[in-house]
Design a protein around this motif. Structure first.
Motif, PDB file in Angstrom:
ATOM      1  N   GLY A  18       1.170   0.408  10.212  1.00 18.38           N
ATOM      2  CA  GLY A  18       2.066  -0.664  10.666  1.00 18.38           C
ATOM      3  C   GLY A  18       3.388  -0.123  11.152  1.00 18.38           C
ATOM      4  N   SER A  43      -6.873  -0.951   7.426  1.00 20.14           N
ATOM      5  CA  SER A  43      -7.987  -1.859   7.176  1.00 20.14           C
ATOM      6  C   SER A  43      -8.482  -2.482   8.489  1.00 20.14           C
ATOM      7  CB  SER A  43      -7.576  -2.950   6.184  1.00 20.14           C
ATOM      8  OG  SER A  43      -6.386  -3.557   6.613  1.00 20.14           O
ATOM      9  N   CYS A  79       1.708   3.462   3.405  1.00 24.19           N
ATOM     10  CA  CYS A  79       2.518   2.466   4.131  1.00 24.19           C
ATOM     11  C   CYS A  79       1.766   1.145   4.261  1.00 24.19           C
ATOM     12  CB  CYS A  79       2.857   2.987   5.526  1.00 24.19           C
ATOM     13  SG  CYS A  79       3.712   4.562   5.528  1.00 24.19           S
ATOM     14  N   SER A  80       0.876   0.885   3.325  1.00 25.41           N
ATOM     15  CA  SER A  80       0.113  -0.370   3.324  1.00 25.41           C
ATOM     16  C   SER A  80       0.956  -1.450   2.644  1.00 25.41           C
ATOM     17  CB  SER A  80      -1.206  -0.156   2.568  1.00 25.41           C
ATOM     18  OG  SER A  80      -0.961   0.514   1.348  1.00 25.41           O
ATOM     19  N   HIS A  88      -3.967   2.970  -3.387  1.00 24.82           N
ATOM     20  CA  HIS A  88      -3.855   4.050  -2.399  1.00 24.82           C
ATOM     21  C   HIS A  88      -3.164   5.278  -2.991  1.00 24.82           C
ATOM     22  CE1 HIS A  88      -4.422   0.862   0.972  1.00 24.82           C
ATOM     23  NE2 HIS A  88      -5.563   1.311   0.478  1.00 24.82           N
ATOM     24  N   ASP A 129      10.064   5.648  -1.118  1.00 28.52           N
ATOM     25  CA  ASP A 129      10.981   5.661   0.028  1.00 28.52           C
ATOM     26  C   ASP A 129      12.170   4.713  -0.202  1.00 28.52           C
ATOM     27  OD1 ASP A 129      12.028   6.303   2.487  1.00 28.52           O
ATOM     28  OD2 ASP A 129      10.781   4.858   3.565  1.00 28.52           O
ATOM     29  N   HIS A 189      16.174  -2.316  -2.638  1.00 28.42           N
ATOM     30  CA  HIS A 189      16.856  -1.175  -2.006  1.00 28.42           C
ATOM     31  C   HIS A 189      18.279  -1.020  -2.563  1.00 28.42           C
ATOM     32  CE1 HIS A 189      14.326   0.539   1.026  1.00 28.42           C
ATOM     33  NE2 HIS A 189      14.175  -0.567   1.707  1.00 28.42           N
TER      34      HIS A 189
HETATM   35  N1  LIG Z   1      11.663   1.705   3.250  1.00 31.48           N
HETATM   36  C1  LIG Z   1      11.844   0.642   4.026  1.00 31.48           C
HETATM   37  O1  LIG Z   1      12.963   0.292   4.382  1.00 31.48           O
HETATM   38  C2  LIG Z   1      10.670  -0.149   4.495  1.00 31.48           C
HETATM   39  C3  LIG Z   1      10.737  -0.827   5.723  1.00 31.48           C
HETATM   40  C4  LIG Z   1       9.627  -1.568   6.121  1.00 31.48           C
HETATM   41  C5  LIG Z   1       8.505  -1.650   5.306  1.00 31.48           C
HETATM   42  N2  LIG Z   1       8.483  -0.992   4.114  1.00 31.48           N
HETATM   43  C6  LIG Z   1       7.309  -1.080   3.243  1.00 31.48           C
HETATM   44  O2  LIG Z   1       6.193  -0.527   3.923  1.00 31.48           O
HETATM   45  C7  LIG Z   1       5.009  -1.264   3.646  1.00 31.48           C
HETATM   46  C8  LIG Z   1       4.426  -1.750   4.964  1.00 31.48           C
HETATM   47  O3  LIG Z   1       5.375  -2.550   5.652  1.00 31.48           O
HETATM   48  P1  LIG Z   1       5.350  -2.709   7.250  1.00 31.48           P
HETATM   49  O4  LIG Z   1       6.608  -3.381   7.615  1.00 31.48           O
HETATM   50  O5  LIG Z   1       4.993  -1.427   7.914  1.00 31.48           O
HETATM   51  O6  LIG Z   1       4.160  -3.761   7.384  1.00 31.48           O
HETATM   52  P2  LIG Z   1       3.123  -3.928   8.556  1.00 31.48           P
HETATM   53  O7  LIG Z   1       2.483  -5.242   8.347  1.00 31.48           O
HETATM   54  O8  LIG Z   1       3.778  -3.627   9.873  1.00 31.48           O
HETATM   55  O9  LIG Z   1       2.061  -2.743   8.292  1.00 31.48           O
HETATM   56  C9  LIG Z   1       1.114  -2.759   7.247  1.00 31.48           C
HETATM   57  C10 LIG Z   1      -0.177  -2.162   7.777  1.00 31.48           C
HETATM   58  O10 LIG Z   1      -1.072  -2.032   6.678  1.00 31.48           O
HETATM   59  C11 LIG Z   1      -2.356  -2.459   7.111  1.00 31.48           C
HETATM   60  N3  LIG Z   1      -3.120  -2.871   5.942  1.00 31.48           N
HETATM   61  C12 LIG Z   1      -3.239  -4.096   5.357  1.00 31.48           C
HETATM   62  N4  LIG Z   1      -4.064  -4.016   4.299  1.00 31.48           N
HETATM   63  C13 LIG Z   1      -4.456  -2.723   4.203  1.00 31.48           C
HETATM   64  C14 LIG Z   1      -5.316  -2.027   3.330  1.00 31.48           C
HETATM   65  N5  LIG Z   1      -5.911  -2.654   2.297  1.00 31.48           N
HETATM   66  N6  LIG Z   1      -5.508  -0.718   3.543  1.00 31.48           N
HETATM   67  C15 LIG Z   1      -4.893  -0.078   4.565  1.00 31.48           C
HETATM   68  N7  LIG Z   1      -4.086  -0.685   5.441  1.00 31.48           N
HETATM   69  C16 LIG Z   1      -3.870  -1.989   5.249  1.00 31.48           C
HETATM   70  C17 LIG Z   1      -2.086  -3.586   8.074  1.00 31.48           C
HETATM   71  O11 LIG Z   1      -3.212  -3.788   8.928  1.00 31.48           O
HETATM   72  C18 LIG Z   1      -0.856  -3.066   8.813  1.00 31.48           C
HETATM   73  O12 LIG Z   1      -1.218  -2.297   9.947  1.00 31.48           O
HETATM   74  C19 LIG Z   1       5.427  -2.364   2.676  1.00 31.48           C
HETATM   75  O13 LIG Z   1       5.184  -1.928   1.370  1.00 31.48           O
HETATM   76  C20 LIG Z   1       6.925  -2.502   2.894  1.00 31.48           C
HETATM   77  O14 LIG Z   1       7.617  -2.953   1.745  1.00 31.48           O
HETATM   78  C21 LIG Z   1       9.550  -0.250   3.709  1.00 31.48           C
END
Ligand SMILES: NC(=O)c1ccc[n+]([C@@H]2O[C@H](COP(=O)([O-])OP(=O)(O)OC[C@H]3O[C@@H](n4cnc5c(N)ncnc54)[C@H](O)[C@@H]3O)[C@@H](O)[C@H]2O)c1
Length: 352
Positions: A18, A43, A79-80, A88, A129, A189
């Motif tokens: 994602g 997924s 990053c799921s 994971h 992170d 955070h």
């Molecule tokens: N550190 C930060 O500032 C920060 C910023 C954004 C997101 N995050 C974290 O990162 C994670 C993802 O967030 P995002 O914004 O990238 O979300 P997103 O929805 O853009 O990406 C998530 C991805 O995971 C996939 N996914 C869903 N279920 C899955 C599974 N069972 N197995 C594998 N992949 C699967 C989805 O298809 C999608 O592509 C979350 O835990 C979020 O809290 C952290």
């Protein structure tokens, strides 16, 4: 300096293709010649394939176990969505990989504890992170705390507030996949940054109030649209954490709240000898009634996310650099759970 046992290049696999995997993890790994991205899993296979193509990653997968068995990665980025972090991370550790897991560590303290124990048992690095602690600003304030610049810090306020910032992508409004709303997503955070600067003092008691006033009524904002009927998380939470040392931390967090500012992500610390604001770092007090700035950075460090990734890779390579480790991730997850529990029950939750 690379440790003798560190393979080079480091083979990296990414789980969850994602936006954070794209903008932070893969973008960072691509800057290093000693790191090679070898696989990505999602997924939704087509999502993994598009990601692989964009980042020139040779293989895309839909099943995490197939990927881990086949590609023999040294490092995995998780990053799921939150709900899947525990499975994971445990799978990656069991496959002998070091892990950088996105925040929050997990959905519950029990899961974060399992992850912590697994990292210890396998002897692999598990980092979270929590990137705000890697900002130069946060480092500067932590050093000032250690030098005694503030004396005793007895009041801290952490704020992660947005005026109309409900995430319109992903699963951020779905409690069963996310574990909660702004507290577990953005409040966490500033909670980590505050706890890091304070040196993770022991917590005595927690109280909190949460609200669902706007997220289930509105359907769009600055980060896109959502379905208010499916908005199952809190939209605001206001909590107080009392430390065993007598200090107090106020945490205010919201996706959507009628405040003047568009967004506030900051922490301030009030000590006996001086106070500070985190972003940008600013330390101040008064002398005989004259207001005095002791230290001030012009701008907050905007490279903190890359610094978090860099610290992880360097740590894996054997350098003694700080990471947001599995033990601290577990503590933060316990605080998040205690704040939710206190809000739900309407009574304080005692932790020690
Ligand atoms: N550190 C930060 O500032 C920060 C910023 C954004 C997101 N995050 C974290 O990162 C994670 C993802 O967030 P995002 O914004 O990238 O979300 P997103 O929805 O853009 O990406 C998530 C991805 O995971 C996939 N996914 C869903 N279920 C899955 C599974 N069972 N197995 C594998 N992949 C699967 C989805 O298809 C999608 O592509 C979350 O835990 C979020 O809290 C952290």
């Amino acid at each position: 300096m690379m440790s003798a046992s560190t393979p080079s290049p480091l083979r990296v696999a990414i789980i969850g293709a994602g936006q954070v995997a794209d903008k932070v993890h893969a973008s960072y790994y691509a800057t290093r010649s000693d790191v090679q991205m070898v696989a990505v899993m999602d997924s939704r296979l087509e999502q993994a394939q598009a990601f692989a193509q964009r980042h020139a990653i040779p293989s895309a997968w839909q099943d995490v176990h197939d990927m881990l068995r086949a590609v023999k990665a040294d490092v995995v980025s998780v990053c799921s969505p939150n709900r899947f972090h525990v499975d994971h991370v445990l799978a990656a550790l069991a496959a002998g990989c070091h892990v950088m897991c996105e925040k929050p560590p997990a959905m519950t303290p029990q899961q974060a504890d399992q992850m912590r124990i697994a990292a210890r048992r396998t002897g692999k690095v598990l980092a979270y992170d929590f990137h705000h602690r890697f900002a130069r600003d946060t480092q500067l304030l932590r050093e000032a705390v250690l030098k005694g610049t503030f004396g005793e810090i007895y009041f801290t306020t952490a704020q992660a507030l947005r005026r109309c910032g409900v995430p319109g992508w992903g699963v951020f409004t779905n409690k069963s996949l996310q574990g909660g709303g702004p507290l577990i997503d953005i409040g966490i955070h500033m909670l980590d940054a505050a706890m890091y600067v304070l040196g993770f003092p022991a917590v005595k008691r927690v109280t909190a109030h949460s609200f669902q006033k706007l997220g289930n009524r509105k359907n769009c904002g600055q980060f896109g649209e959502w379905d208010p009927a499916q908005f199952t998380v809190e939209d605001a939470l206001f909590g107080t954490i009392e430390f065993c040392n007598g200090g107090v931390l106020r945490l205010d967090t919201s996706f959507v709240l009628n405040i003047r500012e568009q967004s506030i992500m900051n922490v301030s610390f009030c000590g006996e000898k001086a106070g500070a604001t985190l972003f940008p770092a600013h330390i101040y007090n008064d002398e005989g009634g004259i207001l005095r700035t002791i230290t001030q950075r012009e701008e907050a460090d905007d490279q903190r996310h890359l610094r978090s990734m860099e610290a992880f890779v360097r740590h894996v390579m054997g350098e003694p650099v700080m990471i947001a480790d599995a033990e601290q991730g577990w503590v933060i997850q316990q605080l998040v759970a205690a704040l939710y529990e206190a809000a739900e029950k309407g009574e304080s939750v005692t932790l020690c």
